[in-house]
Motif scaffolding. Structure first.
Motif, PDB file in Angstrom:
ATOM      1  N   GLY A 128       0.786  -1.219   0.000  1.00 28.99           N
ATOM      2  CA  GLY A 128       0.000   0.000   0.000  1.00 28.99           C
ATOM      3  C   GLY A 128       0.816   1.266   0.000  1.00 28.99           C
ATOM      4  N   TYR A 129       2.136   1.147   0.205  1.00 28.53           N
ATOM      5  CA  TYR A 129       2.977   2.345   0.235  1.00 28.53           C
ATOM      6  C   TYR A 129       3.814   2.431  -1.039  1.00 28.53           C
ATOM      7  N   LEU A 130       3.537   3.388  -1.876  1.00 28.48           N
ATOM      8  CA  LEU A 130       4.301   3.678  -3.086  1.00 28.48           C
ATOM      9  C   LEU A 130       4.760   2.413  -3.804  1.00 28.48           C
ATOM     10  N   GLY A 131       6.070   2.130  -3.833  1.00 24.50           N
ATOM     11  CA  GLY A 131       6.569   0.970  -4.571  1.00 24.50           C
ATOM     12  C   GLY A 131       6.396  -0.354  -3.865  1.00 24.50           C
ATOM     13  N   GLU A 132       5.821  -0.344  -2.646  1.00 22.74           N
ATOM     14  CA  GLU A 132       5.551  -1.545  -1.844  1.00 22.74           C
ATOM     15  C   GLU A 132       6.817  -2.373  -1.589  1.00 22.74           C
ATOM     16  N   TYR A 133       7.923  -1.691  -1.298  1.00 21.63           N
ATOM     17  CA  TYR A 133       9.160  -2.382  -0.924  1.00 21.63           C
ATOM     18  C   TYR A 133       9.039  -2.897   0.504  1.00 21.63           C
ATOM     19  N   ASN A 134       9.781  -3.962   0.826  1.00 22.25           N
ATOM     20  CA  ASN A 134       9.674  -4.535   2.164  1.00 22.25           C
ATOM     21  C   ASN A 134      10.546  -3.788   3.176  1.00 22.25           C
ATOM     22  N   MET A 135      10.486  -4.220   4.435  1.00 24.88           N
ATOM     23  CA  MET A 135      11.187  -3.531   5.511  1.00 24.88           C
ATOM     24  C   MET A 135      12.699  -3.575   5.328  1.00 24.88           C
ATOM     25  N   THR A 136      13.211  -4.684   4.808  1.00 18.79           N
ATOM     26  CA  THR A 136      14.649  -4.790   4.584  1.00 18.79           C
ATOM     27  C   THR A 136      15.123  -3.736   3.598  1.00 18.79           C
ATOM     28  N   VAL A 140      17.785  -0.759   4.603  1.00 16.98           N
ATOM     29  CA  VAL A 140      19.043  -0.580   3.867  1.00 16.98           C
ATOM     30  C   VAL A 140      19.084   0.789   3.203  1.00 16.98           C
ATOM     31  N   THR A 141      17.970   1.181   2.593  1.00 17.45           N
ATOM     32  CA  THR A 141      17.902   2.473   1.905  1.00 17.45           C
ATOM     33  C   THR A 141      18.178   3.625   2.855  1.00 17.45           C
ATOM     34  N   GLU A 142      17.492   3.642   3.983  1.00 19.01           N
ATOM     35  CA  GLU A 142      17.649   4.748   4.929  1.00 19.01           C
ATOM     36  C   GLU A 142      19.051   4.782   5.540  1.00 19.01           C
ATOM     37  N   PHE A 143      19.618   3.620   5.803  1.00 21.68           N
ATOM     38  CA  PHE A 143      20.963   3.583   6.393  1.00 21.68           C
ATOM     39  C   PHE A 143      22.008   4.065   5.388  1.00 21.68           C
ATOM     40  N   VAL A 144      21.992   3.497   4.204  1.00 21.71           N
ATOM     41  CA  VAL A 144      23.023   3.813   3.211  1.00 21.71           C
ATOM     42  C   VAL A 144      22.953   5.261   2.762  1.00 21.71           C
ATOM     43  N   PHE A 145      21.741   5.755   2.489  1.00 20.08           N
ATOM     44  CA  PHE A 145      21.635   7.124   1.994  1.00 20.08           C
ATOM     45  C   PHE A 145      21.915   8.166   3.079  1.00 20.08           C
ATOM     46  N   THR A 146      21.583   7.850   4.343  1.00 18.64           N
ATOM     47  CA  THR A 146      21.972   8.761   5.419  1.00 18.64           C
ATOM     48  C   THR A 146      23.478   8.765   5.584  1.00 18.64           C
ATOM     49  N   PHE A 147      24.091   7.602   5.481  1.00 18.66           N
ATOM     50  CA  PHE A 147      25.552   7.485   5.557  1.00 18.66           C
ATOM     51  C   PHE A 147      26.216   8.346   4.479  1.00 18.66           C
ATOM     52  N   ILE A 148      25.745   8.223   3.256  1.00 19.60           N
ATOM     53  CA  ILE A 148      26.312   9.012   2.155  1.00 19.60           C
ATOM     54  C   ILE A 148      26.055  10.503   2.366  1.00 19.60           C
ATOM     55  N   PHE A 149      24.843  10.832   2.791  1.00 17.06           N
ATOM     56  CA  PHE A 149      24.483  12.229   3.021  1.00 17.06           C
ATOM     57  C   PHE A 149      25.410  12.875   4.058  1.00 17.06           C
ATOM     58  N   LEU A 150      25.684  12.162   5.133  1.00 19.78           N
ATOM     59  CA  LEU A 150      26.569  12.701   6.173  1.00 19.78           C
ATOM     60  C   LEU A 150      28.009  12.813   5.705  1.00 19.78           C
ATOM     61  N   ALA A 181      15.210   7.321  -3.606  1.00 18.23           N
ATOM     62  CA  ALA A 181      14.598   6.673  -2.446  1.00 18.23           C
ATOM     63  C   ALA A 181      13.111   6.928  -2.268  1.00 18.23           C
ATOM     64  N   ILE A 182      12.545   7.929  -2.932  1.00 12.28           N
ATOM     65  CA  ILE A 182      11.118   8.220  -2.731  1.00 12.28           C
ATOM     66  C   ILE A 182      10.231   6.990  -2.972  1.00 12.28           C
ATOM     67  N   PRO A 183      10.405   6.222  -4.048  1.00 16.36           N
ATOM     68  CA  PRO A 183       9.517   5.065  -4.250  1.00 16.36           C
ATOM     69  C   PRO A 183       9.664   3.985  -3.176  1.00 16.36           C
ATOM     70  N   ILE A 184      10.780   3.995  -2.460  1.00 16.24           N
ATOM     71  CA  ILE A 184      11.049   2.946  -1.464  1.00 16.24           C
ATOM     72  C   ILE A 184      10.475   3.313  -0.109  1.00 16.24           C
ATOM     73  N   THR A 185      10.827   4.495   0.402  1.00 14.25           N
ATOM     74  CA  THR A 185      10.396   4.903   1.752  1.00 14.25           C
ATOM     75  C   THR A 185       9.775   6.297   1.786  1.00 14.25           C
ATOM     76  N   GLY A 186       9.722   6.977   0.659  1.00 15.28           N
ATOM     77  CA  GLY A 186       9.332   8.376   0.671  1.00 15.28           C
ATOM     78  C   GLY A 186      10.500   9.274   1.032  1.00 15.28           C
ATOM     79  N   THR A 187      11.612   8.682   1.384  1.00 15.21           N
ATOM     80  CA  THR A 187      12.871   9.315   1.763  1.00 15.21           C
ATOM     81  C   THR A 187      12.764  10.093   3.064  1.00 15.21           C
ATOM     82  N   SER A 188      13.398   9.548   4.086  1.00 14.20           N
ATOM     83  CA  SER A 188      13.502  10.270   5.351  1.00 14.20           C
ATOM     84  C   SER A 188      14.907  10.841   5.496  1.00 14.20           C
ATOM     85  N   VAL A 189      15.872  10.007   5.829  1.00 19.95           N
ATOM     86  CA  VAL A 189      17.243  10.374   6.213  1.00 19.95           C
ATOM     87  C   VAL A 189      17.220  11.510   7.234  1.00 19.95           C
TER      88      VAL A 189
END
Length: 233
Positions: A128-136, A140-150, A181-189
């Motif tokens: 039901g959420y955008l691309g319907e990706y799972n929790m894993t 991974v998306t939020e961890f890796v992209f926050t890491f790169i962002f920092l 990342a928007i289709p995966i989580t909506g992008t937080s970081v």
């Protein structure tokens, strides 16, 4: 007074980030003919450009963290005191909640408004959420992209970097992150950015909020550790 000015600046900056970014996702992304509007690219640019303009507006006052993951990573890297970290994080969360509240007031002015699941630009994952990706995938998306962002932030604010370009580089990097990342989580970081909308949307957005608090902070801390060990200012 100096500390209060910094905390106010962080609250104001986070307010602007959520208002423009989540506002683009909530209001400007919907057109009369359906949910096209400005689209993924427009939302990505809204978040990125909000960081750029705030970096040059409040950067000289507080450094323009507008993100608890950044402030906590700066604490771990020895670039921010524990007192200021607490003040920054509280101010950021207040600013994000205030912006989400304003968006809610604006959105309810539309005839037939009903709060959708994951409303107001909330982050999430699963069916039901955008691309319907799972929790894993979300984790991974939020961890890796926050890491790169920092890493981008640490690099562009280092002693030998050009301070005039830091805000632009950081804003561009955030826009790029959103494009993927928007289709995966909506992008937080950014835990504060996730907190505000989730409090008003409730439901699954609130149930899944933990991931968007814990994982970006972990990614930021990993970036601080990497910076301290492998990369010199």
């Amino acid at each position: 007074m100096k500390s209060l000015k910094k905390y106010f600046a962080e609250g104001l900056g986070t307010f602007a980030l959520v208002l423009f970014g989540c506002g683009a996702a909530t209001i400007a992304s919907v057109s009369e003919s359906g949910p096209e509007g400005i689209g993924l690219l427009g939302i990505s640019l809204a978040f990125g450009l909000a960081v750029v303009v705030m970096a040059y507006t409040i950067g000289p006052i507080s450094g323009c963290h507008i993100n608890p993951a950044i402030s906590i990573a700066m604490l771990a890297a020895g670039k921010l005191s524990a007192k200021d970290t607490v003040g920054y994080v509280i101010s950021q969360c207040i600013g994000a909640v205030a912006a989400a509240g304003l968006l809610y007031v604006i959105a309810t002015g539309s005839s037939g408004f009903a709060m959708p699941e994951w409303g107001l630009g909330s982050n999430g994952w699963g069916e039901g959420y955008l691309g319907e990706y799972n929790m894993t995938s979300a984790l991974v998306t939020e961890f890796v992209f926050t890491f790169i962002f920092l890493l981008v932030i640490f690099g562009t604010t280092a002693k030998n970097a050009s301070p005039l370009m830091a805000g632009l580089a950081i804003g561009i990097s955030l826009a790029l992150i959103h494009m993927v990342a928007i289709p995966i989580t909506g992008t937080s970081v950014n835990p504060a950015r996730s907190l505000g909308p989730a409090l008003f949307a409730g439901g699954m957005a609130l149930e899944q909020l933990w991931l968007f608090i814990v994982v970006p902070i972990a990614g930021g801390l990993c970036a601080a550790l990497t910076r301290n060990i492998f990369l010199d200012d």
